[in-house]
Design a protein around this motif. Structure first.
Motif, PDB file in Angstrom:
ATOM      1  N   SER A  10      36.309  30.259  43.594  1.00  0.00           N
ATOM      2  CA  SER A  10      35.869  30.008  42.130  1.00  0.00           C
ATOM      3  C   SER A  10      36.872  30.321  40.972  1.00  0.00           C
ATOM      4  CB  SER A  10      34.471  30.739  41.864  1.00  0.00           C
ATOM      5  OG  SER A  10      33.498  30.354  42.908  1.00  0.00           O
ATOM      6  N   PRO A  11      36.802  29.626  39.900  1.00  0.00           N
ATOM      7  CA  PRO A  11      37.716  29.904  38.609  1.00  0.00           C
ATOM      8  C   PRO A  11      37.328  31.178  38.136  1.00  0.00           C
ATOM      9  CG  PRO A  11      36.264  27.992  38.132  1.00  0.00           C
ATOM     10  CD  PRO A  11      35.962  28.341  39.683  1.00  0.00           C
ATOM     11  N   TRP A  12      38.025  31.891  37.301  1.00  0.00           N
ATOM     12  CA  TRP A  12      37.653  32.917  36.606  1.00  0.00           C
ATOM     13  C   TRP A  12      36.889  32.642  35.550  1.00  0.00           C
ATOM     14  CZ3 TRP A  12      38.549  37.494  39.024  1.00  0.00           C
ATOM     15  CH2 TRP A  12      39.251  37.752  39.821  1.00  0.00           C
ATOM     16  N   TYR A  13      36.179  33.383  34.800  1.00  0.00           N
ATOM     17  CA  TYR A  13      35.332  33.103  33.781  1.00  0.00           C
ATOM     18  C   TYR A  13      36.338  32.802  32.694  1.00  0.00           C
ATOM     19  CZ  TYR A  13      32.616  33.988  29.367  1.00  0.00           C
ATOM     20  OH  TYR A  13      32.088  33.827  28.178  1.00  0.00           O
ATOM     21  N   GLY A  56      37.703  29.200  31.233  1.00  0.00           N
ATOM     22  CA  GLY A  56      36.832  28.394  30.513  1.00  0.00           C
ATOM     23  C   GLY A  56      36.352  27.240  31.410  1.00  0.00           C
ATOM     24  N   SER A  57      36.162  25.891  30.576  1.00  0.00           N
ATOM     25  CA  SER A  57      35.528  24.826  31.293  1.00  0.00           C
ATOM     26  C   SER A  57      36.556  24.176  32.312  1.00  0.00           C
ATOM     27  CB  SER A  57      35.259  23.937  30.199  1.00  0.00           C
ATOM     28  OG  SER A  57      36.397  23.294  29.466  1.00  0.00           O
ATOM     29  N   ASP A  58      36.120  23.317  32.812  1.00  0.00           N
ATOM     30  CA  ASP A  58      36.851  22.317  33.911  1.00  0.00           C
ATOM     31  C   ASP A  58      37.941  21.497  33.346  1.00  0.00           C
ATOM     32  OD1 ASP A  58      35.489  23.491  36.119  1.00  0.00           O
ATOM     33  OD2 ASP A  58      34.041  21.532  36.028  1.00  0.00           O
ATOM     34  N   LEU A  73      40.753  39.899  31.772  1.00  0.00           N
ATOM     35  CA  LEU A  73      41.346  39.067  32.731  1.00  0.00           C
ATOM     36  C   LEU A  73      41.065  39.459  34.083  1.00  0.00           C
ATOM     37  CD1 LEU A  73      44.770  38.329  31.260  1.00  0.00           C
ATOM     38  CD2 LEU A  73      42.708  36.652  31.069  1.00  0.00           C
ATOM     39  N   HIS A  74      40.808  38.465  35.137  1.00  0.00           N
ATOM     40  CA  HIS A  74      40.793  38.734  36.298  1.00  0.00           C
ATOM     41  C   HIS A  74      39.607  39.684  36.756  1.00  0.00           C
ATOM     42  CE1 HIS A  74      44.991  37.011  36.815  1.00  0.00           C
ATOM     43  NE2 HIS A  74      44.072  36.094  36.804  1.00  0.00           N
TER      44      HIS A  74
END
Length: 281
Positions: free
Chosen positions: A266-269, A272-274, A203-204
């Motif tokens: 940006s979102p974290w990996y 997941g998807s949008d 995470l993160h």
């Protein structure tokens, strides 16, 4: 009395069916692609990407990767192929460039993701650890073809590496033992897979796109060093073509990580998807 050394190389042809031949080079590449696809599909499910997207993508990416890999090699060896045009399409004998295949596959992914409204950064994150695993496997196709080797060395040096006899024998090329640079890169790629595979679910740790950019940094760093040991590489000035490209990719990937971390949130990996992100809000 001095006796000439005679070392039998492994047969590069795996199977024959009448006039048809299956080369180990192609068989190994096919297995590597299949494993990479399977692992990517599994990870894609966790990140909210449908299985069909990967299957559809590979149908377009695989031929593009092969064509671009061969074109890349032929372009930088045009002095030879201009005189042997009948050999331009003889990919079964080796002579394809990994960087060329990556360029072709990336180009297809860009348009594929645009058409299907997918995040290209997320797709690249999902597939990049499996791509480097496939690259590690693919180097053994070079081993079977006795290519991607280094400078002349001694059998004593190869024995010090604690290599099995069949590898040492296969490194006897053109009357001399050679440094197994294909093996160095295979091991480096395998380590890269282990690192990315082990860390990407923390995470993160990775923003979207950073798993892929980390792959680029890892692979290009190793490729730059190992390519400098090879004697059968494509040259461009004082450096090999792949070294120039590795240097450019290494600097670009680091720059993109720094810039993207500062420019936008940006979102974290692991988000997941949008669609998955929207569902959690």
């Amino acid at each position: 009395m001095h006796l000439n050394t005679v070392v039998a190389a492994l047969n590069p042809i795996a199977l024959r069916f009448g006039p048809f031949e299956i080369h180990w080079y192609g068989a190994i590449i096919a297995c590597a692609v299949l494993i990479a696809l399977t692992l990517s599909v599994r990870e894609g499910r966790r990140r909210g990407i449908k299985d069909d997207h990967f299957y559809d993508y590979i149908l377009w990416a695989l031929p593009a990767a092969i064509i671009c890999a061969r074109a890349y090699y032929v372009i930088f060896e045009w002095g030879y192929y201009s005189q042997h045009t009948d050999q331009i399409i003889a990919v079964w004998d080796g002579g394809i460039a990994i960087y060329g295949s990556l360029i072709g596959a990336f180009a297809v992914m860009y348009f594929f993701c645009k058409y299907n409204h997918l995040s290209i950064w997320l797709m690249l994150d999902v597939v990049s650890p499996t791509v480097i695993l496939a690259q590690a496997m693919g180097r053994w196709g070079n081993f079977m073809n006795q290519e991607a080797f280094g400078v002349i060395t001694s059998k004593a040096f190869l024995l010090k590496l604690h290599l099995p006899e069949f590898i040492i024998n296969q490194m006897y090329i053109g009357g001399h033992y050679r440094v197994p640079t294909y093996l160095y890169e295979s091991v480096w790629d395998l380590l890269g897979f282990i690192v990315l595979f082990s860390l990407r679910h923390r995470l993160h740790l990775f923003k979207r796109g950073e798993v892929f950019l980390s792959y680029v940094i890892w692979y290009s760093a190793g490729r730059f060093v190992i390519e400098g040991m090879r004697t059968d590489s494509l040259m461009l000035g004082s450096l090999r073509v792949s070294q120039w490209l590795s240097l450019i990719l290494f600097v670009t990937a680091i720059t993109l990580i720094i810039v993207r971390r500062h420019q936008k949130k940006s979102p974290w990996y692991m988000d997941g998807s949008d669609e998955q992100i929207a569902q959690t809000k």
